[in-house]
Design an enzyme around this catalytic site. Structure first.
Site, PDB file in Angstrom:
ATOM      1  N   LEU A   1      -4.448  -5.482  -4.457  1.00 50.35           N
ATOM      2  CA  LEU A   1      -3.390  -4.474  -4.434  1.00 50.35           C
ATOM      3  C   LEU A   1      -2.045  -5.069  -4.028  1.00 50.35           C
ATOM      4  O   LEU A   1      -1.928  -5.704  -2.977  1.00 50.35           O
ATOM      5  CB  LEU A   1      -3.775  -3.349  -3.467  1.00 50.35           C
ATOM      6  CG  LEU A   1      -2.785  -2.188  -3.340  1.00 50.35           C
ATOM      7  CD1 LEU A   1      -2.677  -1.427  -4.657  1.00 50.35           C
ATOM      8  CD2 LEU A   1      -3.219  -1.247  -2.215  1.00 50.35           C
ATOM      9  N   ASP A   2      -1.030  -4.852  -4.885  1.00 53.97           N
ATOM     10  CA  ASP A   2       0.359  -5.236  -4.610  1.00 53.97           C
ATOM     11  C   ASP A   2       0.518  -6.722  -4.321  1.00 53.97           C
ATOM     12  O   ASP A   2       1.418  -7.129  -3.565  1.00 53.97           O
ATOM     13  CB  ASP A   2       0.935  -4.421  -3.444  1.00 53.97           C
ATOM     14  CG  ASP A   2       0.998  -2.933  -3.741  1.00 53.97           C
ATOM     15  OD1 ASP A   2       1.170  -2.578  -4.912  1.00 53.97           O
ATOM     16  OD2 ASP A   2       0.882  -2.131  -2.802  1.00 53.97           O
ATOM     17  N   ALA A   3      -0.344  -7.553  -4.900  1.00 56.15           N
ATOM     18  CA  ALA A   3      -0.317  -8.985  -4.595  1.00 56.15           C
ATOM     19  C   ALA A   3      -0.150  -9.852  -5.835  1.00 56.15           C
ATOM     20  O   ALA A   3      -0.284 -11.076  -5.747  1.00 56.15           O
ATOM     21  CB  ALA A   3      -1.591  -9.389  -3.850  1.00 56.15           C
TER      22      ALA A   3
ATOM     23  N   GLY B   1       0.806  -1.218   0.000  1.00 57.56           N
ATOM     24  CA  GLY B   1       0.000   0.000   0.000  1.00 57.56           C
ATOM     25  C   GLY B   1       0.835   1.263   0.000  1.00 57.56           C
ATOM     26  O   GLY B   1       1.975   1.288  -0.469  1.00 57.56           O
TER      27      GLY B   1
END
Length: 300
Positions: free
Chosen positions: A243-245, A217
């Site tokens: 998100l960001d995964a 994040g």
């Protein structure tokens, strides 16, 4: 005053790749895969110039392969080779793709106000080290128009606010759909929606300024400082709706100390970010990545 427009250099030229293709294969592991693929290419008159393979587990795991080969009159003969290969693919339950090495992938770079990742890609492209065509740069700010246009690359300014996000995305999709092969989020400080991601599944690369899965994040350098870390890093990954995964492509780190404040962490991190993102883009452009579940196999 006239303006210099920089053009990319092809260090090795393209002629040596006119008849070269790359094949990516993934399938359940079993005996005979390499032999079958190699024998097929031999029978087609192809010459293998590089071959890499990896198995997760020889006993029931997944098998991955990347082969580069030369085939005379490739443009004419490749369609029939692909059609004939389906019998091998069906036999081994393969997912597979074949790419012409001479066909450069078209890139769209999304950027906000920070220029370090964008500059690294532009420099590598201009030097001929990034075998791709930068089709456009899209930004929610107008700050880097002169820089980008000095390279002869189209620059599109599409402002984004909470009220205009849907319209901004519509314009972005209009510019990119069917016109680019890969979208690069080079410190683009906006979240792309699932609708946009669906259009470019496993074809959006983001640079996240932390060593994922740590500090997901916003404000990861502040998070790292607050936690007192002794290593900071950056992660290039494919973008998914979470998100960001998404599947991680490349990471790197650098040692820091308690003496480094947040501003110093950001300064150190910028260098890591630019190198990690450039590597990931280069590997994708050279067809070196296979996505399996939420991981990548990188033949580098």
């Amino acid at each position: 005053m006239s303006q210099t427009v920089y053009q990319p250099q092809d260090a090795k030229g393209r002629d040596d790749k006119a008849n070269r293709a790359r094949m990516l294969v993934s399938c359940p592991d079993r005996a005979g895969i390499v032999a079958a693929v190699s024998q097929f290419l031999y029978e087609q008159g192809a010459n293998i110039v590089q071959s890499d393979q990896y198995t997760m587990d020889p006993e029931g795991g997944m098998f991955f392969m990347r082969i580069e080969f030369d085939l005379q009159n490739l443009e004419q003969n490749l369609p029939s080779l692909q059609e004939d290969f389906t019998r091998i693919a069906d036999r081994f339950e393969m997912r597979w793709s074949v790419y012409r090495a001479s066909r450069k992938k078209r890139l769209a770079i999304f950027v906000s106000k920070e220029d370090h990742c964008l500059l690294e890609l532009l420099w590598q492209w201009q030097a001929g080290d990034l075998e791709a065509d930068i089709a456009m740069v899209i930004s929610n700010h107008n700050d880097m128009r002169a820089l980008v246009e000095s390279f002869g690359i189209p620059y599109h300014h599409i402002p984004v606010t909470a009220e205009t996000k849907a319209e901004a995305e519509r314009q972005q999709l209009e510019l990119t759909s069917g016109k680019v092969d890969l979208v690069i989020l080079a410190r683009y400080m906006q979240i792309v929606t699932p609708k946009f991601i669906e259009r470019f599944t496993n074809r959006i690369i983001n640079i996240h300024h932390s060593f994922l899965p740590a500090f997901v994040g916003g404000k990861p350098y502040q998070q790292a400082y607050d936690r007192g870390v002794k290593l900071i890093g950056a992660t290039a990954h494919y973008v998914t709706a979470e998100l960001d995964a998404g599947p991680i492509i490349e990471q790197d780190v650098q040692r820091v100390s308690h003496r480094d404040n947040v501003a110093e962490l950001k300064r150190i991190g910028r260098h890591i970010e630019r190198i990690v993102l450039a590597r990931a883009v280069k590997w994708h452009a050279e067809d070196r990545l296979v996505v399996y579940q939420n991981k990548t196999v990188a033949f580098v």
